[in-house]
Design an enzyme around this catalytic site. Structure first.
Site, mmCIF file in Angstrom:
data_model
loop_
_atom_site.group_PDB
_atom_site.id
_atom_site.type_symbol
_atom_site.label_atom_id
_atom_site.label_comp_id
_atom_site.label_asym_id
_atom_site.label_seq_id
_atom_site.Cartn_x
_atom_site.Cartn_y
_atom_site.Cartn_z
ATOM 1 N N TYR A 109 0.857 -1.190 0.000
ATOM 2 C CA TYR A 109 0.000 0.000 0.000
ATOM 3 C C TYR A 109 0.889 1.235 0.000
ATOM 4 O O TYR A 109 1.865 1.321 0.736
ATOM 5 C CB TYR A 109 -0.904 0.022 1.239
ATOM 6 C CG TYR A 109 -1.778 1.259 1.330
ATOM 7 C CD1 TYR A 109 -3.075 1.254 0.823
ATOM 8 C CD2 TYR A 109 -1.288 2.435 1.887
ATOM 9 C CE1 TYR A 109 -3.861 2.393 0.880
ATOM 10 C CE2 TYR A 109 -2.073 3.576 1.947
ATOM 11 C CZ TYR A 109 -3.346 3.547 1.442
ATOM 12 O OH TYR A 109 -4.128 4.680 1.494
ATOM 13 N N GLU A 197 -3.775 7.496 -3.872
ATOM 14 C CA GLU A 197 -3.710 6.174 -3.255
ATOM 15 C C GLU A 197 -3.377 5.146 -4.323
ATOM 16 O O GLU A 197 -4.091 5.045 -5.331
ATOM 17 C CB GLU A 197 -5.046 5.829 -2.584
ATOM 18 C CG GLU A 197 -5.027 4.511 -1.845
ATOM 19 C CD GLU A 197 -6.361 4.218 -1.160
ATOM 20 O OE1 GLU A 197 -6.400 4.213 0.074
ATOM 21 O OE2 GLU A 197 -7.368 4.009 -1.875
#
Length: 397
Positions: A109, A197
């Protein structure tokens, strides 16, 4: 302003962030053609909406043949995809993204966000890619890695290198990860983004680092200098009333209540909604008409609020400083003359030219409910809403 995944990847690729090969399609035939042009034997057909958690909702389909690509596109296009981030109504799927599905070993991530409290850009990373960051924070807070960027110098290579090592990458992958982290930061900074993101950021079997998914949000106030980003705006992903408000430079957000709000100034709008809740009601929207609202703009705002079938009463709360109460009063009268107002209308004016504004309302012949204070206006709006019929026409012309 949000953009679609394929648009975010286009922007990231311009800054040197590696992304899988892909192409957007608006029909099943285009989807098949895109797959043939991309090559390979495995593709992901991804619904393009401004929300995450698409995979869990069936919005991402893996295909091994052209026929499967066609069927996946047929199933997704024209559908309203409901995810945990869209609400019960979902969002319409008007395009799909066909992407080469490459095998990978690990999911990571990587995120960037404008931390308004710290007044800094915050870089967030985790070894637990593929999960929502909120889930990671809840179940494994120790797995979240964070770096605060000093604006005077920007993100430094040593900070990116520390993140790469903390993500558990080997020596061969560290430099590639550092390049990706730094380039993604440059994209975030140079495009005036407020959120980026990459989830997941994957490590492929041949030791490459790829942005397998990407979400980006941009500062609306900076779009005038980012025309290439502004052109990516997709009004179909917004509430129709919010899209209409944006065309007239009105700040409008639809809510679930029954009392429509027309207020000048974001702070006063928040206070008005709080006062409505305090009085036992529920606001149907946030609407800031701005400091220099003309009669025409006020009339547009009233029409916009009345177009919501949930609204049973409307509260106009104006504290005029650079604005003028007589302008607002003229806008209310003008709107009521062109729109069949079937709900109670509560008006509270204060500030510049307040006496002229109240005189205009009094001489208009309209059945208005006036108030001197915000608390009184909120109480009258709640009372009028409770006394209103349970239902009214679904739309106002």
């Amino acid at each position: 302003m949000d953009v679609h995944e394929y648009q975010a990847k286009e922007l990231l690729a311009q800054f040197g962030v590696p992304v899988p090969k892909g192409a957007v399609a608006f029909s099943p035939d285009q989807a098949v053609y895109a797959a043939t042009e991309l090559g390979g034997w495995n593709w992901a057909v991804k619904a393009q909406i401004h929300a995450g958690a698409r995979g869990k909702a069936g919005g991402i389909k893996l295909c091994k043949t052209y026929n499967e690509v066609r069927q996946a596109a047929q199933q997704l296009l024209g559908k309203r995809l409901v995810t945990i981030q869209t609400g019960p109504d979902g969002q319409p799927v008007q395009r799909v993204y066909i992407e080469v599905a490459e095998p990978f070993d690990r999911e990571l991530y990587l995120g960037y966000v404008l931390d308004r409290k710290a007044e800094r850009i915050r870089v967030i990373a985790s070894r637990r890619g593929g999960m929502e960051i909120e889930e990671i924070a809840k179940t494994e807070p120790e797995a979240i890695l964070q770096v605060i960027v000093e604006p005077a110098v920007g993100l430094q290579a040593f900070q990116a290198r520390e993140l790469a090592f903390q993500l558990g990458l080997n020596i061969r992958l560290v430099q590639r990860a550092v390049t990706t982290i730094m380039n993604a930061y440059r994209a975030f900074r140079d495009l005036d983004a407020i959120m980026l993101e990459i989830n997941p950021l994957v490590v492929t079997k041949d030791d490459r680092v790829l942005a397998l998914d990407a979400k980006m949000s941009f500062d609306d106030n900076a779009l005038f200098r980012r025309l290439s980003v502004a052109d990516m705006y997709d009004p179909s992903q917004q509430d129709p009333r919010e899209a209409q408000a944006a065309e007239h430079h009105l700040n409008y957000i639809s809510l679930d209540g029954e009392i429509g709000c027309i207020v000048n100034g974001a702070g006063l709008a928040m206070a008005t909604m709080d006062m409505i809740k305090h009085a036992g009601g529920s606001p149907a929207n946030f609407l800031d008409i701005g400091g220099g609202a003309s009669p025409e703009r006020t009339a547009t705002a009233l029409k916009l609020v009345l177009s919501d079938p949930k609204v049973k009463a409307v509260l106009v709360n104006i504290f005029a400083g650079i604005n003028r109460c007589d302008w607002v009063a003229k806008g209310v009268v003008q709107a009521c003359q062109t729109v069949d107002v079937k709900v109670p209308l509560v008006v509270r004016l204060a500030g510049t030219n307040v006496e002229e504004g109240r005189k205009i309302l009094a001489e208009s012949g309209l059945q208005l409910i006036t108030a001197e204070t915000l608390a009184e206006a909120a109480e009258k709006a709640v009372a009028a809403c409770e006394a209103a019929p349970l239902e009214r026409p679904a739309a106002v012309a």
